[in-house]
Design a protein around this motif. Structure first.
Motif, PDB file in Angstrom:
ATOM      1  N   ALA A 115       0.812  -1.229   0.000  1.00 37.50           N
ATOM      2  CA  ALA A 115       0.000   0.000   0.000  1.00 37.50           C
ATOM      3  C   ALA A 115       0.838   1.268   0.000  1.00 37.50           C
ATOM      4  CB  ALA A 115      -0.913   0.001   1.226  1.00 37.50           C
ATOM      5  N   ALA A 116       2.168   1.155   0.053  1.00 38.30           N
ATOM      6  CA  ALA A 116       3.028   2.339   0.123  1.00 38.30           C
ATOM      7  C   ALA A 116       2.816   3.214  -1.109  1.00 38.30           C
ATOM      8  CB  ALA A 116       4.489   1.923   0.231  1.00 38.30           C
ATOM      9  N   PRO A 117       2.652   4.521  -0.926  1.00 41.34           N
ATOM     10  CA  PRO A 117       2.321   5.410  -2.044  1.00 41.34           C
ATOM     11  C   PRO A 117       3.329   5.369  -3.192  1.00 41.34           C
ATOM     12  CG  PRO A 117       1.968   6.528   0.038  1.00 41.34           C
ATOM     13  CD  PRO A 117       2.641   5.242   0.359  1.00 41.34           C
ATOM     14  N   ARG A 118       4.619   5.268  -2.873  1.00 38.67           N
ATOM     15  CA  ARG A 118       5.641   5.268  -3.926  1.00 38.67           C
ATOM     16  C   ARG A 118       6.219   3.878  -4.166  1.00 38.67           C
ATOM     17  NH1 ARG A 118      10.073   9.463  -2.486  1.00 38.67           N
ATOM     18  NH2 ARG A 118       9.859   8.436  -0.446  1.00 38.67           N
ATOM     19  N   GLY A 119       5.536   2.855  -3.662  1.00 39.69           N
ATOM     20  CA  GLY A 119       6.049   1.499  -3.785  1.00 39.69           C
ATOM     21  C   GLY A 119       6.874   1.119  -2.576  1.00 39.69           C
ATOM     22  N   GLY A 120       6.553   0.003  -1.969  1.00 36.66           N
ATOM     23  CA  GLY A 120       7.275  -0.436  -0.786  1.00 36.66           C
ATOM     24  C   GLY A 120       8.660  -0.944  -1.133  1.00 36.66           C
ATOM     25  N   ARG A 121       9.553  -0.834  -0.166  1.00 37.28           N
ATOM     26  CA  ARG A 121      10.930  -1.276  -0.392  1.00 37.28           C
ATOM     27  C   ARG A 121      11.423  -2.115   0.786  1.00 37.28           C
ATOM     28  NH1 ARG A 121      13.702   3.705  -3.817  1.00 37.28           N
ATOM     29  NH2 ARG A 121      11.959   3.861  -5.275  1.00 37.28           N
ATOM     30  N   PHE A 122      12.088  -3.202   0.431  1.00 40.33           N
ATOM     31  CA  PHE A 122      12.670  -4.106   1.421  1.00 40.33           C
ATOM     32  C   PHE A 122      14.163  -4.196   1.128  1.00 40.33           C
ATOM     33  CE2 PHE A 122      14.140  -8.139   3.047  1.00 40.33           C
ATOM     34  CZ  PHE A 122      13.492  -8.269   4.262  1.00 40.33           C
ATOM     35  N   VAL A 216      27.883   2.225   3.952  1.00 39.93           N
ATOM     36  CA  VAL A 216      26.749   1.328   3.762  1.00 39.93           C
ATOM     37  C   VAL A 216      25.445   2.112   3.842  1.00 39.93           C
ATOM     38  CG1 VAL A 216      25.615  -0.788   4.542  1.00 39.93           C
ATOM     39  CG2 VAL A 216      28.098  -0.549   4.781  1.00 39.93           C
ATOM     40  N   ALA A 217      25.369   3.035   4.790  1.00 42.35           N
ATOM     41  CA  ALA A 217      24.175   3.873   4.939  1.00 42.35           C
ATOM     42  C   ALA A 217      23.924   4.687   3.677  1.00 42.35           C
ATOM     43  CB  ALA A 217      24.318   4.786   6.150  1.00 42.35           C
ATOM     44  N   ASP A 218      24.982   5.178   3.052  1.00 45.38           N
ATOM     45  CA  ASP A 218      24.822   5.944   1.821  1.00 45.38           C
ATOM     46  C   ASP A 218      24.192   5.091   0.718  1.00 45.38           C
ATOM     47  OD1 ASP A 218      25.950   8.182   2.992  1.00 45.38           O
ATOM     48  OD2 ASP A 218      27.934   7.878   2.102  1.00 45.38           O
ATOM     49  N   VAL A 219      24.586   3.837   0.633  1.00 49.87           N
ATOM     50  CA  VAL A 219      24.017   2.945  -0.389  1.00 49.87           C
ATOM     51  C   VAL A 219      22.542   2.685  -0.115  1.00 49.87           C
ATOM     52  CG1 VAL A 219      24.109   0.601  -1.349  1.00 49.87           C
ATOM     53  CG2 VAL A 219      26.222   1.879  -0.962  1.00 49.87           C
ATOM     54  N   VAL A 220      22.202   2.441   1.146  1.00 53.36           N
ATOM     55  CA  VAL A 220      20.795   2.223   1.500  1.00 53.36           C
ATOM     56  C   VAL A 220      19.978   3.469   1.166  1.00 53.36           C
ATOM     57  CG1 VAL A 220      19.184   1.784   3.399  1.00 53.36           C
ATOM     58  CG2 VAL A 220      21.343   0.507   3.260  1.00 53.36           C
ATOM     59  N   ALA A 221      20.509   4.633   1.470  1.00 49.47           N
ATOM     60  CA  ALA A 221      19.802   5.871   1.158  1.00 49.47           C
ATOM     61  C   ALA A 221      19.600   6.020  -0.345  1.00 49.47           C
ATOM     62  CB  ALA A 221      20.570   7.070   1.720  1.00 49.47           C
ATOM     63  N   PHE A 222      20.616   5.689  -1.125  1.00 52.73           N
ATOM     64  CA  PHE A 222      20.487   5.761  -2.583  1.00 52.73           C
ATOM     65  C   PHE A 222      19.375   4.844  -3.087  1.00 52.73           C
ATOM     66  CE2 PHE A 222      21.539   3.492  -6.524  1.00 52.73           C
ATOM     67  CZ  PHE A 222      21.370   4.535  -7.444  1.00 52.73           C
ATOM     68  N   LEU A 223      19.260   3.669  -2.511  1.00 54.24           N
ATOM     69  CA  LEU A 223      18.239   2.715  -2.956  1.00 54.24           C
ATOM     70  C   LEU A 223      16.823   3.238  -2.739  1.00 54.24           C
ATOM     71  CD1 LEU A 223      19.851  -0.620  -1.713  1.00 54.24           C
ATOM     72  CD2 LEU A 223      19.617   0.140  -4.091  1.00 54.24           C
ATOM     73  N   GLN A 224      16.668   4.227  -1.870  1.00 58.13           N
ATOM     74  CA  GLN A 224      15.331   4.786  -1.612  1.00 58.13           C
ATOM     75  C   GLN A 224      14.993   5.938  -2.551  1.00 58.13           C
ATOM     76  OE1 GLN A 224      14.167   2.534   0.267  1.00 58.13           O
ATOM     77  NE2 GLN A 224      16.287   1.928   0.650  1.00 58.13           N
ATOM     78  N   THR A 225      15.929   6.323  -3.391  1.00 58.08           N
ATOM     79  CA  THR A 225      15.682   7.393  -4.351  1.00 58.08           C
ATOM     80  C   THR A 225      15.075   6.814  -5.626  1.00 58.08           C
ATOM     81  OG1 THR A 225      17.843   7.225  -5.445  1.00 58.08           O
ATOM     82  CG2 THR A 225      17.700   8.592  -3.437  1.00 58.08           C
ATOM     83  N   PRO A 226      14.491   7.659  -6.481  1.00 57.74           N
ATOM     84  CA  PRO A 226      13.990   7.157  -7.764  1.00 57.74           C
ATOM     85  C   PRO A 226      15.073   6.434  -8.567  1.00 57.74           C
ATOM     86  CG  PRO A 226      13.118   9.337  -7.354  1.00 57.74           C
ATOM     87  CD  PRO A 226      14.107   9.077  -6.263  1.00 57.74           C
ATOM     88  N   ALA A 227      16.307   6.904  -8.494  1.00 48.53           N
ATOM     89  CA  ALA A 227      17.393   6.260  -9.230  1.00 48.53           C
ATOM     90  C   ALA A 227      17.697   4.865  -8.700  1.00 48.53           C
ATOM     91  CB  ALA A 227      18.651   7.124  -9.163  1.00 48.53           C
ATOM     92  N   GLY A 228      17.339   4.593  -7.448  1.00 47.00           N
ATOM     93  CA  GLY A 228      17.596   3.279  -6.870  1.00 47.00           C
ATOM     94  C   GLY A 228      16.487   2.275  -7.093  1.00 47.00           C
ATOM     95  N   SER A 229      15.398   2.704  -7.686  1.00 45.90           N
ATOM     96  CA  SER A 229      14.227   1.834  -7.787  1.00 45.90           C
ATOM     97  C   SER A 229      14.405   0.673  -8.752  1.00 45.90           C
ATOM     98  CB  SER A 229      12.996   2.651  -8.191  1.00 45.90           C
ATOM     99  OG  SER A 229      13.180   3.212  -9.491  1.00 45.90           O
ATOM    100  N   ALA A 230      15.424   0.735  -9.616  1.00 49.41           N
ATOM    101  CA  ALA A 230      15.654  -0.361 -10.564  1.00 49.41           C
ATOM    102  C   ALA A 230      16.426  -1.519  -9.937  1.00 49.41           C
ATOM    103  CB  ALA A 230      16.413   0.159 -11.787  1.00 49.41           C
ATOM    104  N   PHE A 231      16.945  -1.307  -8.735  1.00 51.35           N
ATOM    105  CA  PHE A 231      17.731  -2.354  -8.083  1.00 51.35           C
ATOM    106  C   PHE A 231      16.786  -3.258  -7.295  1.00 51.35           C
ATOM    107  CE2 PHE A 231      20.665   1.013  -8.928  1.00 51.35           C
ATOM    108  CZ  PHE A 231      21.876   0.398  -9.198  1.00 51.35           C
ATOM    109  N   SER A 232      16.370  -4.334  -7.910  1.00 50.45           N
ATOM    110  CA  SER A 232      15.456  -5.257  -7.234  1.00 50.45           C
ATOM    111  C   SER A 232      15.812  -6.690  -7.598  1.00 50.45           C
ATOM    112  CB  SER A 232      14.000  -4.969  -7.626  1.00 50.45           C
ATOM    113  OG  SER A 232      13.102  -5.672  -6.789  1.00 50.45           O
ATOM    114  N   GLY A 233      15.806  -7.554  -6.588  1.00 55.67           N
ATOM    115  CA  GLY A 233      16.137  -8.957  -6.809  1.00 55.67           C
ATOM    116  C   GLY A 233      17.610  -9.209  -7.011  1.00 55.67           C
TER     117      GLY A 233
END
Length: 245
Positions: A115-122, A216-233
């Motif tokens: 239900a997350a508005p911008r898509g949930g992330r794990f 490591v925190a910087d990488v996690v933060a990047f994954l939450q940006t629109p540019a990070g949304s392609a990194f899945s699986g």
């Protein structure tokens, strides 16, 4: 955010909060006193080796924030021992915290992530040990390989609902978890403790330094940006050249 008390977890909490996220920090014991005052948001003490602890982590986040956009599974510990001497209770505990806890967090948070508005992330903080092995770490290596498989499965199941799932796989990071290995590694390898960092811990790194938690925190933060949304699986590998060999 689990394993938030120190090291990578604390660095991720601070970075996400600085980026404007509301973050629930979860660790075995909730911080008290001056330490609690330094946290940028609420915290929870929970035993993540239990179903109840993982359910409480998700429920508490929903109580505080009303929704759940991101789960970061980071809690863990290490146990160094030859297989023949590997304590069976420690094996069970390692798999519980490193593999079963991420599964339970994803399971309990799934509807909220959907239900997350911008898509949930794990995001699972895995390890270079999700991609390679080291001696005397049967439980840790097995669990980290398993969590990478879990991340891949979550990515496939969540794709239609906009849920992404990623495993961040760092090499050795300057954390209390690494520091606590030194005595055990010295015993397992039969060397003095002052030789462990150079001769054992940094041996697989092509670049001979520890990674900082903030990296490591910087990488996690990047994954939450629109540019990070392609990194899945997939694993996001930051291992100082470890797996390039």
């Amino acid at each position: 955010m689990t394993g938030s008390g120190s090291g990578i977890g604390r660095a991720i909490v601070d970075r996400l909060a600085a980026d404007g996220w509301q973050v629930l920090g979860v660790d075995l014991k909730a911080p008290e006193g001056d330490l609690a005052e330094t946290l940028p948001g609420p915290s929870l003490g929970a035993d993540l080796t239990t179903r109840e602890g993982n359910k409480a982590a998700v429920d508490t986040a929903l109580e505080h924030f009303g929704r759940l956009d991101l789960v970061v599974a980071n809690a863990g510990f290490q146990h160094v021992s030859p297989v023949v001497d590997f304590d069976e209770d420690r094996w069970d505990a390692l798999l519980a915290i490193l593999l079963t806890s991420p599964f339970l967090l994803a399971k309990y948070a799934w509807e909220s992530l959907r239900a997350a508005p911008r898509g949930g992330r794990f995001v699972a903080i895995a390890s270079a040990h999700a991609l390679a092995a080291s001696p005397f770490k049967a439980g840790y290596v097995s669990a980290k390989h398993g969590v990478l498989g879990l991340v891949k499965t979550l990515a496939l199941e969540g794709a239609a609902d906009g849920i992404t799932s990623t495993a961040v796989c760092p090499g050795y990071v300057r954390t209390p978890l690494v520091e606590k290995q030194i005595a055990d590694q010295a015993r397992a390898h039969g060397i003095d403790e002052d030789r462990v960092l150079e001769e054992v811990i940094l041996t697989p790194h092509a670049v001979k330094r520890l990674i900082e938690p903030s990296e490591v925190a910087d990488v996690v933060a990047f994954l939450q940006t629109p540019a990070g949304s392609a990194f899945s699986g997939s694993p996001v590998t930051m291992d100082m050249g470890w797996t390039a060999r």
